[in-house]
Structures are given as structure tokens and as C-alpha cells.
Motif scaffolding. Sequence first.
Motif, PDB file in Angstrom:
ATOM      1  N   VAL A   9       6.192  11.518 -14.383  1.00 26.17           N
ATOM      2  CA  VAL A   9       6.433  10.315 -13.573  1.00 26.17           C
ATOM      3  C   VAL A   9       5.165   9.921 -12.823  1.00 26.17           C
ATOM      4  O   VAL A   9       4.801   8.738 -12.751  1.00 26.17           O
ATOM      5  N   GLY A  10       4.457  10.934 -12.262  1.00 30.68           N
ATOM      6  CA  GLY A  10       3.262  10.620 -11.483  1.00 30.68           C
ATOM      7  C   GLY A  10       2.137  10.034 -12.311  1.00 30.68           C
ATOM      8  O   GLY A  10       1.371   9.190 -11.817  1.00 30.68           O
ATOM      9  N   GLN A  11       2.009  10.440 -13.584  1.00 37.04           N
ATOM     10  CA  GLN A  11       0.913   9.947 -14.420  1.00 37.04           C
ATOM     11  C   GLN A  11       1.214   8.608 -15.076  1.00 37.04           C
ATOM     12  O   GLN A  11       0.316   8.026 -15.700  1.00 37.04           O
ATOM     13  N   LEU A  12       2.429   8.110 -14.931  1.00 34.37           N
ATOM     14  CA  LEU A  12       2.717   6.758 -15.442  1.00 34.37           C
ATOM     15  C   LEU A  12       1.884   5.708 -14.714  1.00 34.37           C
ATOM     16  O   LEU A  12       1.567   4.657 -15.287  1.00 34.37           O
ATOM     17  N   ARG A  13       1.504   5.992 -13.504  1.00 38.60           N
ATOM     18  CA  ARG A  13       0.665   5.053 -12.739  1.00 38.60           C
ATOM     19  C   ARG A  13      -0.676   4.854 -13.437  1.00 38.60           C
ATOM     20  O   ARG A  13      -1.144   3.702 -13.595  1.00 38.60           O
ATOM     21  N   ASN A  14      -1.338   5.942 -13.872  1.00 35.96           N
ATOM     22  CA  ASN A  14      -2.633   5.821 -14.542  1.00 35.96           C
ATOM     23  C   ASN A  14      -2.486   5.296 -15.965  1.00 35.96           C
ATOM     24  O   ASN A  14      -3.356   4.566 -16.456  1.00 35.96           O
ATOM     25  N   LEU A  15      -1.389   5.677 -16.639  1.00 41.95           N
ATOM     26  CA  LEU A  15      -1.199   5.186 -18.003  1.00 41.95           C
ATOM     27  C   LEU A  15      -0.976   3.682 -18.029  1.00 41.95           C
ATOM     28  O   LEU A  15      -1.509   2.979 -18.901  1.00 41.95           O
ATOM     29  N   LEU A  16      -0.208   3.176 -17.080  1.00 45.79           N
ATOM     30  CA  LEU A  16       0.098   1.742 -17.035  1.00 45.79           C
ATOM     31  C   LEU A  16      -0.938   0.942 -16.270  1.00 45.79           C
ATOM     32  O   LEU A  16      -0.853  -0.297 -16.233  1.00 45.79           O
ATOM     33  N   GLY A  17      -1.892   1.629 -15.645  1.00 46.32           N
ATOM     34  CA  GLY A  17      -2.938   0.912 -14.903  1.00 46.32           C
ATOM     35  C   GLY A  17      -2.443   0.289 -13.617  1.00 46.32           C
ATOM     36  O   GLY A  17      -2.942  -0.769 -13.210  1.00 46.32           O
ATOM     37  N   LEU A  18      -1.474   0.935 -12.930  1.00 47.70           N
ATOM     38  CA  LEU A  18      -0.913   0.383 -11.689  1.00 47.70           C
ATOM     39  C   LEU A  18      -1.755   0.846 -10.503  1.00 47.70           C
ATOM     40  O   LEU A  18      -1.357   1.704  -9.715  1.00 47.70           O
ATOM     41  N   MET A  19      -2.952   0.261 -10.373  1.00 51.26           N
ATOM     42  CA  MET A  19      -3.886   0.720  -9.350  1.00 51.26           C
ATOM     43  C   MET A  19      -3.467   0.301  -7.949  1.00 51.26           C
ATOM     44  O   MET A  19      -3.895   0.890  -6.951  1.00 51.26           O
ATOM     45  N   LYS A  20      -2.642  -0.724  -7.811  1.00 48.71           N
ATOM     46  CA  LYS A  20      -2.220  -1.208  -6.492  1.00 48.71           C
ATOM     47  C   LYS A  20      -0.825  -0.725  -6.109  1.00 48.71           C
ATOM     48  O   LYS A  20      -0.235  -1.231  -5.149  1.00 48.71           O
ATOM     49  N   MET A  21      -0.298   0.226  -6.843  1.00 48.34           N
ATOM     50  CA  MET A  21       1.038   0.731  -6.524  1.00 48.34           C
ATOM     51  C   MET A  21       1.010   1.488  -5.205  1.00 48.34           C
ATOM     52  O   MET A  21       0.070   2.236  -4.906  1.00 48.34           O
ATOM     53  N   ARG A  22       2.055   1.318  -4.397  1.00 48.41           N
ATOM     54  CA  ARG A  22       2.118   1.980  -3.094  1.00 48.41           C
ATOM     55  C   ARG A  22       2.292   3.487  -3.268  1.00 48.41           C
ATOM     56  O   ARG A  22       2.815   3.962  -4.269  1.00 48.41           O
ATOM     57  N   HIS A  23       1.842   4.225  -2.248  1.00 48.53           N
ATOM     58  CA  HIS A  23       1.985   5.686  -2.280  1.00 48.53           C
ATOM     59  C   HIS A  23       3.449   6.051  -2.024  1.00 48.53           C
ATOM     60  O   HIS A  23       4.080   5.520  -1.101  1.00 48.53           O
ATOM     61  N   ALA A  24       3.983   6.934  -2.832  1.00 44.34           N
ATOM     62  CA  ALA A  24       5.395   7.313  -2.717  1.00 44.34           C
ATOM     63  C   ALA A  24       5.504   8.833  -2.717  1.00 44.34           C
ATOM     64  O   ALA A  24       4.728   9.536  -3.375  1.00 44.34           O
ATOM     65  N   ILE A  25       6.480   9.342  -1.951  1.00 43.37           N
ATOM     66  CA  ILE A  25       6.739  10.776  -1.847  1.00 43.37           C
ATOM     67  C   ILE A  25       8.115  11.053  -2.430  1.00 43.37           C
ATOM     68  O   ILE A  25       9.103  10.432  -2.030  1.00 43.37           O
ATOM     69  N   GLY A  26       8.187  11.969  -3.371  1.00 41.67           N
ATOM     70  CA  GLY A  26       9.471  12.325  -3.953  1.00 41.67           C
ATOM     71  C   GLY A  26       9.724  11.615  -5.269  1.00 41.67           C
ATOM     72  O   GLY A  26       9.165  10.545  -5.560  1.00 41.67           O
ATOM     73  N   PHE A  27      10.601  12.194  -6.056  1.00 38.37           N
ATOM     74  CA  PHE A  27      10.879  11.696  -7.402  1.00 38.37           C
ATOM     75  C   PHE A  27      11.494  10.298  -7.369  1.00 38.37           C
ATOM     76  O   PHE A  27      11.026   9.388  -8.048  1.00 38.37           O
ATOM     77  N   THR A  28      12.527  10.123  -6.592  1.00 40.98           N
ATOM     78  CA  THR A  28      13.217   8.825  -6.578  1.00 40.98           C
ATOM     79  C   THR A  28      12.322   7.729  -6.026  1.00 40.98           C
ATOM     80  O   THR A  28      12.325   6.596  -6.536  1.00 40.98           O
ATOM     81  N   ASN A  29      11.526   8.038  -4.981  1.00 37.65           N
ATOM     82  CA  ASN A  29      10.624   7.027  -4.423  1.00 37.65           C
ATOM     83  C   ASN A  29       9.527   6.652  -5.409  1.00 37.65           C
ATOM     84  O   ASN A  29       9.121   5.478  -5.480  1.00 37.65           O
TER      85      ASN A  29
END
Length: 748
Positions: free
Chosen positions: A245-265
Motif C-alpha cells: 500500500v505504501g509503495q503505490l504512492r511512488n508507483l502512481l507518481g502521487l508526489m503531492k499525496m498527504r502524509h497518512a498514518i495507518g492502513f486505512t488512512n
Amino acid sequence: LAQVDPAPRRAPKRAVCAMASVLPLPKVKKAHLSVPSDLNTFARGDSGSNSGAAATSPRDDDRRISRIADMVLPRPDMESKPMKEVSNGSTDLLQSMKQTIVGRVPVLGWLPYYNFKRDFFYDFIGGATIALICLVQTLAHAAIATTKVIQGPYCAFVPPFVYAMLGTSPHASISSGAIAAILLADQLQFWHDEEERTELASLLALISGGWLVAMGLCNAAYAVRFLSQSLISGFVTGGSVLILVGQLRNLLGLMKMRHAIGFTNQVSAIIGALPETHILGTCWGLLMMMVLQLMMWLKKYLVAELKKPGPHPGWMIPAKIASEMKELVLVTISNIFAYVTMVDGEPRLPVVGDIPAGLPGFMPAWDYPACQRMLDTHFRLKEFCMGGFLVALTSFLTTYATSKKQALQHGYHIDASQEMFALGMAGVCGSFYGSFTPSGSLSRTSLASEVGVKTQMSGLMKLMVVGGSLEFLTGVLYYLPKSTLAAIILRSTWQLVDLHTPTTLWSSWKPYHQGGMKRDFIVWWIAFLLTVFKGVLWGIGIAVGVSVLMIVHDAAVPRVVKLGRIESLGNIWRDQEVWPEGRTFPGILVIEFRGPLSFASADHFLEEVEQKRLLEEEDDNHIEVIVLPFGSVHDLDKTAIEMLRELLTEWRKRNISCIVADAKSRVRLLLEENFADGAKPLLDQQAFMISLDDAVSFAKLTMARKRKKIAAQDDSAAGKGLRQPLLSELDLNSPGEREFHRSTSSKV
């Protein structure tokens, strides 16, 4: 057994060497054995012979022995010998100090005897190959740990060198690890700034390394045994889900995604940022995952083909080497693609960017600004220390498991406590040079064996190769696409997802005494679900707690079973609940207690045995003799002995005899000392080294004697007004009575 055949027999050579290496054995006299010295004499009932009198004489204060393992060897008289015979003085002291120092610093043992001509080439090639792979893998592991990517190569610089000096495994590859990176990310998720997370990761390396050093010095490697295979599988699978789940941010190129703590967030944040997906970066990442998978299939094919008898095509060996270094191949291709597709000097893909060049400088972990703020404010300091302990345990477990596998394959020994000490020192020293917690790797350790690494010298080769790369090649990594790193992480992490273990455990969902695995299945799901939804610390902590409670439950409430004899299988005795066809004998109850008999389980033993006796009474089976096979009871304490005394006394009042079979060593000695001495011993047996079959035969003889005496009392004593004593009232110290009991095995 030596007393049956008076002719002396020659002891096996290995046994003689083992005994001679400790102390010379004293001669064992026949009168000191708790088995009859002449079984034939007891079978005839010749009480007047000298051997029978000697065997049936009352016990003295000396502990009787029945086998060499039970002997208490005499202490050597140190005072009566000259000092030069006891030890060699200063020579022995220096030798002991030398062994201690070499044991803690193994490099002093193998480096003076290092064969440069024979081993250096293999160590250099193997170390350089693994170092290049480490460079790429550590970049990916730093991305998993959510720290700066340069901290990954730092982990492959100092820690391997320290481990090469202190470790005992020549094949262990120490740098970063995926499982350790999962734990790091879990501990660092409460800090938003990447710089702070990088600094705190070095502090966590110092804390976890300190835990390992302390446990290694205390020889506490056994602590990792509380992490069962089911627990590790559930935790690693849950951590893998968090990585995916955490590496989907780099795979999709979501550089402006907010920081989230926990799986559901994190899932919620990814869904909210999907409109910003970088199409080209996502396509390139998916393509790299496909290439990585193809290279893994190619490696599997080439390994199988090269094992076949030759000759082989010339391209196979280079292709196999390239498939071994698949991560390096992907990084090279991705760098070229990102550089070629630049527009106006700017890459079209999200890239890693600037990486500081040069070797890491020395700086204590507590001097970093983020670490000083934590130490001043105590924000999550306790959780950080406990998290460091779990990081230490899991990193050592993965490292030791991979090293032990190679040690078994190559036939050498590794010291678990020294491995713990070496890995801890690698983490402590690495923390002063910007590293996070080091760990071993199954793939790299196996590769070290394949490329022919001979000694720990390969760790020095890693130091040179990684140091040179940090000094001169960091600029090349500027164009490394983040989607390529994500592809490497996602594909390698998918291999950590273990769905086979829960599937196997579910197929074994049946009662525990029938071979079920319900408890392991529950532990797996506890570790998995809590890791995903509450974090790694909760997942491991509660799963370990549940496992320990299960161990305590087993110690406090062992199984107590009624045994029956399976005549179709050679008269073996088995649990009647599982084997209902087992044969029982009227008036005899055979009960087996499967666990340690201590203060924790004494009451449970009393309740279960009495409950089974009462159930037999309700079924119109009047119990006269209870046989207790103590082969599964490996210890007794004071509480258990007093409980047995009360129980046997109560049974004697009810005219119920008790026979103990299969008691071993310490348990047998305690039973003899506490229940077989005195005018009226509570255990109506003189020989304690008897099998279960002998005990049941003895029970039948005991019941026959009881009935004979009762009949004699009714027929002959009724006219005289006298009553013959029952077996429980007999004076068993008389030679004739003891002779009958002690010759049971011979009569059978």
C-alpha cells in the motif's frame, strides 16, 4: 543388566572416551543397585541366600543408582593434589584468556591463517558482486523505511565490515533487510519530515544494536524462540501488505499525496490523490515489474538447465549472472530511459534527485537535532525503545535463520550468541555513520554461497566497493525513476506474502489431541490483523503474549489420559479416547499425565486422576490398583510431592494400591526417596525401573494376593476370631514380602 550376565562386557569406545573425559567412574557394587542383583534368586523366592539378603536389605542413606546416567560422581580432592597436577597455572590462564578474546573477536582466529592464494580471488569476486546488488537493494529498503535513499547504501558500508570482524558466518550478507525496513517504517510513521525520519532511524539502529549486544553478552539468544513460525509468517504478511500500500504512492507518481498514518488512512489518501496519477511513470513501473518477473523466470530456467550434464551454450552463464543481478540491470535501463526522455533538461518521470556524494561522516546518533528533541521532550521515547527491542529480535531472527541454513549446507558451526553480539555491534557502529538497523538477507546469503565466498574477507571487499560507489557513482543515481524503485519493492515484497501457511493451518482445523493446528492458525491471524490495522508493535507484541499464554496453559493444564492396550499393534499403550478399541483390565486403571508435574499443574493432576477413578467406579469397575506411567513427567517439585503424598495416603485408606512405571532419572529418585522408604511405604513396589507392561502384570499379582488373603481370612481365620492383615497393612520390610515385590520383572 550387567548383573544378569556376570561376565564383564567391554564398553563401547565412544562411551569410554566420553566418560574418561570427565572423571573416572567408581565401581558400582551389586548391593547399590535398585534392581535385583540376582533375578533368578528372587524368582525362586530363596530368601536365605546371601545375594537375596543383600538385595533385600533395608535402604541406607546412600542414594541408590540403577544406571550410569543417575550416578553422582565423586568430586576430585583438589586440596590433596599438588598445584601443578590441578592446573598448569599461568599457562592455562593465558590459554583461557586467548580463547575468550578469539571467541569475541573471531577475526583474530581466522585472519592469521588466511590463505590469500586459495581464497582471495573468490572472496573478492563474491564480495564485489554482492556489494553491487546491495547498492540497489538498499536503495529500495530505504524507500520501504521511508527515509532518505542514501541511508540505504550507508547501511552497506560500515555494518558489513564490523560483522566481518566479529561474525562467525562467512556467507552472511549484512546490510539492509526488507523485514527490518518494515519495522522501521512502523516506528517512524509519526514523523512527517523525511529528514527527521532519517535521523531517528540512526538512533533506532543504536537502540536495537544495544539490545542485541546486551543479549549476546548474556547468552540470551533463546529469546527469539518466542517468535514462532506462525507468528513470523502472520507479521511478515501483514507488513508486506503495508509495504504494498505504501509503495503505490511512488508507483502512481502521487508526489503531492498527504502524509497518512495507518492502513486505512493510507488507502483513503491514495484514493483521494488518484486524479494526480503520473501516467508515464505508472506505465514504466508496470513495465519494469514485468521485466523483473521475466528475469526471475529466466534465472529459474537457467539454473535447471545448467544442472544438467553439458556442454551448455556459451550465453547461459552470462545470462545467469545478469539474472542474479536483475535489480542492477533494471536500475541501469531506467537511468538510461530517464536521461534520454528529458525535456528542457528536466526528466519526464519522478526521479530520486540529488544524492549526497562521498563517504558518511562520523556523528553520534544522539547529536542529530531530531534525536535531541525526542530526548528532551520524551515524545514516544518509551515506544521507540520497545520498538527497538522488537527490531533487534526480528533482525537477528532473519539473519541467524539464513546463516544457519548455509552453515548446515557447508558443514560449519555458528555461535548464536556471538552472532547476536556481532549483529548488535554492526548496528551500533553503523549508527555513528548514518546507517539504520542492519539485517541479513536470504537471497544475498544464498548468492554468497553460489558465487563461492570462502571467508569473512568478502565483507572487506564490500567495504571497498560500496565506499567507491558512494564516492564516485552517486551522481548517476540522480535519474533513477521512483517508479522503478517501487517496481523492485513491489515485486520482491510480493514474495514475502505467505498465504500457504494459513491455508495449511486451516486444513488442520481439528481437535488438538488429534493433531489439529487451531492455535497456530489463531496466532497467525492475530499477528496479521493487528499488524495491518494497529501496527507492527501491536501485532508482534500481542501475538507473542498469546503464544506465551498458550505455553503457560500447556504447563498448567497438561492432558491426562486413560490408556488402553492395543494388542493388534504389538501390545502398545495408547489414549483410549483416540483408540477406543484399547483393552483395559478389571480393577486396574492406567492413567498417563503428559506434562511436568509442578506447583502449576499439581491441582489439575489431582482433579483429573480422581475424576477418572470416580467415572470408573460409576461404571461398576471397582478400582483396586492405579498404574501411573511417568515417562512423560520429566520433573517434580515440592508442591507435587506433597500432593502425591496426600493422594497416595487417601488411596491407601480406600485400599487402593498405586504403581509407578517408566519413571526416569530425577523423577524416579524423588519417588524412591519420598514414597518407598519407611515401615509402610506409600508405593507398594521395590523396583522402580519397570515398564508399563511389567507394572500391569504386577498389578494383577497384587490383586490376586489381595483376594487370596481375603479368602484366607474368611475361611481359616473366621473360626479363630482372627483377621489376616490386608496387603496395605503388611510389614513390607520383611525379607519375604520385599522379595516378592522386587522380583516382579523376573516373574513376568
